[in-house]
Enzyme design. Sequence first.
Site, mmCIF file in Angstrom:
data_model
loop_
_atom_site.group_PDB
_atom_site.id
_atom_site.type_symbol
_atom_site.label_atom_id
_atom_site.label_comp_id
_atom_site.label_asym_id
_atom_site.label_seq_id
_atom_site.Cartn_x
_atom_site.Cartn_y
_atom_site.Cartn_z
ATOM 1 N N HIS A 9 0.722 -0.921 0.037
ATOM 2 C CA HIS A 9 -0.227 -0.310 -0.014
ATOM 3 C C HIS A 9 0.892 1.272 -0.038
ATOM 4 O O HIS A 9 0.563 2.264 -0.637
ATOM 5 C CB HIS A 9 -1.049 0.044 1.341
ATOM 6 C CG HIS A 9 -1.928 -0.793 1.405
ATOM 7 N ND1 HIS A 9 -1.716 -2.408 1.598
ATOM 8 C CD2 HIS A 9 -3.365 -1.046 0.859
ATOM 9 C CE1 HIS A 9 -2.905 -3.188 1.567
ATOM 10 N NE2 HIS A 9 -3.849 -1.960 0.960
ATOM 11 N N ASP A 65 -4.707 -5.655 -7.768
ATOM 12 C CA ASP A 65 -5.167 -5.316 -6.404
ATOM 13 C C ASP A 65 -5.513 -3.790 -6.675
ATOM 14 O O ASP A 65 -5.225 -3.121 -7.850
ATOM 15 C CB ASP A 65 -3.779 -5.271 -5.648
ATOM 16 C CG ASP A 65 -4.266 -5.584 -4.049
ATOM 17 O OD1 ASP A 65 -5.230 -5.008 -3.750
ATOM 18 O OD2 ASP A 65 -3.507 -5.743 -3.127
#
Length: 609
Positions: free
Chosen positions: A256, A329
């Site tokens: 992330h 993702d």
Amino acid sequence: MHDTGTGSTGNTAQPSRRTVLAATAGVTAALAAAGPAHAAPDDSRLRALVSRMTLQEKVGQLFVMRVYGHSATAPDQADIDANLKEIGVRTAAELLAKYRVGGIIYFAWAHNTREPHQIADLSNGIQKASLELPRGLPVLISTDQEHGIVARVGKPATLFPGAMAVGAGGSRSDARALGRIAGAELRAMGIRQDYSPVADVNVNPANPVIGVRSFGADPRAVSALVAAEVAGYQGAGVAATAKHFPGHGDTNVDSHTGFPTITHSRELWEKLDAPPFRAAIAAGIDSIMTAHLMVPALDDSGDPATLSRPILTGILRERLGYDGVVVTDSLGMEGVRSKYGDARVPVLALKAGVDQLLNPPDLDLAWNAVLTAVREGELTEDRLDTSILRVLRLKSKLGLFRSPYVGQGGVDRTVGTRAHLAAADRIAERTTTLLVNEGRLLPLSRRRYPKVLVVGADPASPSGTTGPPTGVLAGALGELGFTATALSTGTAPSAATIAKAVAAAREADAVVVATYNVTAGSGQKALVEQLVATGRPVVAVAIRNPYDVAQLPSAPACLAAYSWTDVELRSAARVIAGRAKPRGKLPVPVQRADDPEQVLYPVGYGLSY
């Protein structure tokens, strides 16, 4: 970040039968031309649908996008403002009309998942808005409902133990039951694609992003549980998603916020990371999610796997024989944005072999980049058609062409039922792991230790459960006959906080401490040591990573709960009180704190009464 409050849904009425028929008439006519309306459309009819799409509609089908609001047409003003700022539209209905996106992802922080009836209404509103468009198609609605520490739909839906807890239980039938029940509840709310299970083999205790989201460190055990959960979800009519290919279990960087590198050799990857994905494919997995990380042994270009043709096409498609949907993702994560700009990422992902582009930070930029790439010849329209056909096949398999809407009666009959909640408790009871029990302190006697103090970390509720953990533990122990009080000391207790806890402990007969990722120099370790020094019996409960036990040599009793959701905390309380025997076995090894090369507790370790 999780909003579990109730409130006005904005579009509470389920669409009438007449509305449904009108909205689906064009699609139904196209699909039914060669057979009965209830039959699953075959490829020839799906190809006919693709051939009628404009290029803009084709591009839209490839995107799965977030949108703020509890209603497809009448969200709160704050959500309208957020949509205008981030997407340039006011509502989900406007998003569908402008970009013709093929999928929408639900988040609690986007206020999509307040409560089950509202979620069903939102899903119906999204389907209605899409199907009423020219050549309108049903929308594939998805979410991350892993259970444990990652879940977007909270109470009153049934919440299960997370993957590492299930790994500690080691039961394939439990994993299958979890998928079947959770899948049925998601489907009742109109969610047909779940980004679960996690197929990563967690072999790095310092992994900041996977950890207890993984079933464990043994690829054979992980493979069996992945396949079982896939069977459960897909048997309930929800697409399961194995993630994060080619494997995110051995990294100390969170994709992330950074760009991880996996240094496994090709041989090690085949032995360690590949087996759960092979098992998922053998189980008929509907979708596989990519990882935003670099694996030089599989592709030495420096590209993340999400943008790697050698990994996604060469290995996943050709070597492993997978022909289902590949979804990225989130494209807003740093791991995929560090090398290329946001306009290049979606184009490169499609060239690599991706079918669904998930949650780009700037949809307009990404959508136009794909459109331009086709118009300028970098991507062919045939390449788009291949992915669109995979997405339409999945929508067809899930029944979205035949039955895109859900009913409120189905929500009442399915979501958070007494039987489902009881099943979650039974599964959780088989996961709690007892690691230390000096002098047979546990089970804790109510006669000898009637007054219990519960202290420790109180991280925010991970999945819309009650929380805080100390309160849930104290409440559960109270229901089991103890007089229990809670005192939150946090994840980094100060000297003053520790002194307050020590003073309270002297007034109690025993102390339960909830620990959360204890490190060598942390206040949590000092807290446990000073509580032990009072002479009161101390029971440490690791409410996230089981590795805490290595940092707590002074604690006479240590349990691993693997998460701080209510269902796992209640199970730990029952084990402490002796109402249940500890049956969990470590699914990961715990290394010594002073010598990480040495294993303190191996995979499979666990005490009982």
